[in-house]
Motif scaffolding. Structure first.
Motif, short mmCIF file in Angstrom:
data_model
loop_
_atom_site.label_atom_id
_atom_site.label_comp_id
_atom_site.label_asym_id
_atom_site.label_seq_id
_atom_site.Cartn_x
_atom_site.Cartn_y
_atom_site.Cartn_z
N LEU A 1 -4.33 -19.50 -29.99
CA LEU A 1 -3.05 -19.01 -29.48
C LEU A 1 -3.22 -18.29 -28.15
CD1 LEU A 1 -1.53 -17.55 -32.76
CD2 LEU A 1 -1.20 -19.83 -31.79
N ASN A 2 -2.18 -18.39 -27.30
CA ASN A 2 -2.23 -17.64 -26.05
C ASN A 2 -1.72 -16.22 -26.29
OD1 ASN A 2 0.64 -17.47 -25.68
ND2 ASN A 2 0.64 -19.55 -24.86
N ALA A 3 -1.80 -15.37 -25.28
CA ALA A 3 -1.44 -13.95 -25.42
C ALA A 3 0.01 -13.76 -25.85
CB ALA A 3 -1.72 -13.21 -24.12
N ASP A 4 0.93 -14.56 -25.29
CA ASP A 4 2.35 -14.44 -25.67
C ASP A 4 2.57 -14.78 -27.13
OD1 ASP A 4 3.07 -13.66 -23.11
OD2 ASP A 4 3.64 -15.68 -22.48
N GLU A 5 1.88 -15.80 -27.61
CA GLU A 5 2.02 -16.20 -29.02
C GLU A 5 1.46 -15.15 -29.96
OE1 GLU A 5 1.88 -21.05 -28.48
OE2 GLU A 5 0.00 -19.91 -28.43
N VAL A 6 0.32 -14.57 -29.60
CA VAL A 6 -0.27 -13.50 -30.42
C VAL A 6 0.67 -12.29 -30.45
CG1 VAL A 6 -2.17 -11.85 -30.60
CG2 VAL A 6 -2.65 -14.26 -30.10
N GLU A 7 1.25 -11.94 -29.31
CA GLU A 7 2.20 -10.82 -29.26
C GLU A 7 3.42 -11.11 -30.14
OE1 GLU A 7 5.11 -8.57 -26.10
OE2 GLU A 7 3.27 -9.48 -25.33
N ALA A 8 3.91 -12.32 -30.09
CA ALA A 8 5.06 -12.70 -30.91
C ALA A 8 4.75 -12.57 -32.39
CB ALA A 8 5.50 -14.12 -30.58
N ILE A 9 3.57 -13.03 -32.80
CA ILE A 9 3.17 -12.92 -34.20
C ILE A 9 3.07 -11.46 -34.61
CG2 ILE A 9 1.27 -13.34 -35.82
CD1 ILE A 9 0.78 -15.97 -34.27
N SER A 10 2.54 -10.62 -33.76
CA SER A 10 2.41 -9.21 -34.11
C SER A 10 3.78 -8.55 -34.26
CB SER A 10 1.55 -8.45 -33.10
OG SER A 10 2.18 -8.37 -31.85
N ARG A 11 4.77 -8.99 -33.48
CA ARG A 11 6.13 -8.44 -33.62
C ARG A 11 6.77 -8.87 -34.92
NH1 ARG A 11 6.87 -9.87 -28.00
NH2 ARG A 11 8.10 -11.65 -28.65
N LEU A 12 6.45 -10.07 -35.38
CA LEU A 12 7.04 -10.62 -36.61
C LEU A 12 6.32 -10.15 -37.86
CD1 LEU A 12 7.59 -14.29 -35.47
CD2 LEU A 12 9.36 -12.62 -35.97
N SER A 13 5.06 -9.78 -37.73
CA SER A 13 4.25 -9.42 -38.88
C SER A 13 4.62 -8.04 -39.41
CB SER A 13 2.77 -9.41 -38.49
OG SER A 13 2.39 -10.69 -38.04
N SER A 14 4.35 -7.84 -40.68
CA SER A 14 4.60 -6.53 -41.28
C SER A 14 3.42 -6.14 -42.14
CB SER A 14 5.87 -6.58 -42.13
OG SER A 14 5.76 -7.54 -43.15
N VAL A 15 3.10 -4.85 -42.12
CA VAL A 15 2.02 -4.32 -42.95
C VAL A 15 2.61 -3.84 -44.26
CG1 VAL A 15 0.22 -2.56 -43.13
CG2 VAL A 15 0.66 -3.67 -40.93
N LYS A 16 2.02 -4.28 -45.36
CA LYS A 16 2.46 -3.87 -46.68
C LYS A 16 1.38 -2.98 -47.29
CE LYS A 16 5.21 -7.92 -47.83
NZ LYS A 16 6.46 -7.29 -48.13
N THR A 17 1.80 -1.87 -47.86
CA THR A 17 0.91 -0.99 -48.60
C THR A 17 1.40 -0.97 -50.03
OG1 THR A 17 0.57 0.34 -46.61
CG2 THR A 17 -0.06 1.34 -48.70
N LEU A 18 0.54 -1.39 -50.95
CA LEU A 18 0.93 -1.54 -52.35
C LEU A 18 -0.09 -0.87 -53.26
CD1 LEU A 18 1.64 -5.32 -51.87
CD2 LEU A 18 3.40 -3.60 -52.23
N LYS A 19 0.34 -0.55 -54.47
CA LYS A 19 -0.57 0.10 -55.42
C LYS A 19 -1.00 -0.88 -56.51
CE LYS A 19 3.11 2.33 -58.14
NZ LYS A 19 4.15 1.42 -57.75
N LYS A 20 -1.97 -0.47 -57.29
CA LYS A 20 -2.50 -1.31 -58.38
C LYS A 20 -1.35 -1.76 -59.28
CE LYS A 20 -5.71 -1.39 -62.20
NZ LYS A 20 -6.83 -0.72 -62.88
N GLY A 21 -1.33 -3.05 -59.58
CA GLY A 21 -0.32 -3.62 -60.46
C GLY A 21 0.90 -4.17 -59.74
#
Length: 109
Positions: A6-26
């Motif tokens: 991917l080029n820099a613009d595509e990587v930036e776009a993916i990072s804007r769309l991505s989300s970090v999830k924090t979850l617990k056991k179960g």
């Protein structure tokens, strides 16, 4: 790697769309037969992939996802639904990347 071509613009776009999830056991990341809309990268913790029993219970563990691995690959393999349930076996941090092409097109300028 996965994003190496991917080029820099595509990587930036993916990072804007991505989300970090924090979850617990179960906690459930996604359920078997649910619409497959994201691919995930496990940053921390462990995830079990399970196949449901006929009674709908979570059933047997068919795979264990380790830190740094991808999971929820169903949408990349042509499936519109997840083929297993992903359940956290301990505290988990994961990045969800949407796989809907329309979302990517809206972000790439």
């Amino acid at each position: 790697g996965l994003f190496q071509s991917l080029n820099a613009d595509e990587v930036e776009a993916i990072s804007r769309l991505s989300s970090v999830k924090t979850l617990k056991k179960g906690d459930i990341v996604f359920r078997e037969n649910a619409p497959a809309s994201h691919v995930f990268v496990l940053l921390e913790g462990g995830v079990h992939l399970r196949l449901a029993t006929e009674t709908g219970d979570l059933g047997v563990v068919v795979s264990r996802i380790e830190e740094g691995e991808l999971f929820g690959l169903s949408p990349l393999l042509g499936s519109y639904a997840y083929t297993a349930t992903a359940q956290c076996e301990k505290f988990v941090t994961a990045v969800g990347v949407p796989t809907m092409l329309s979302e990517w097109k809206n972000c790439v300028r």
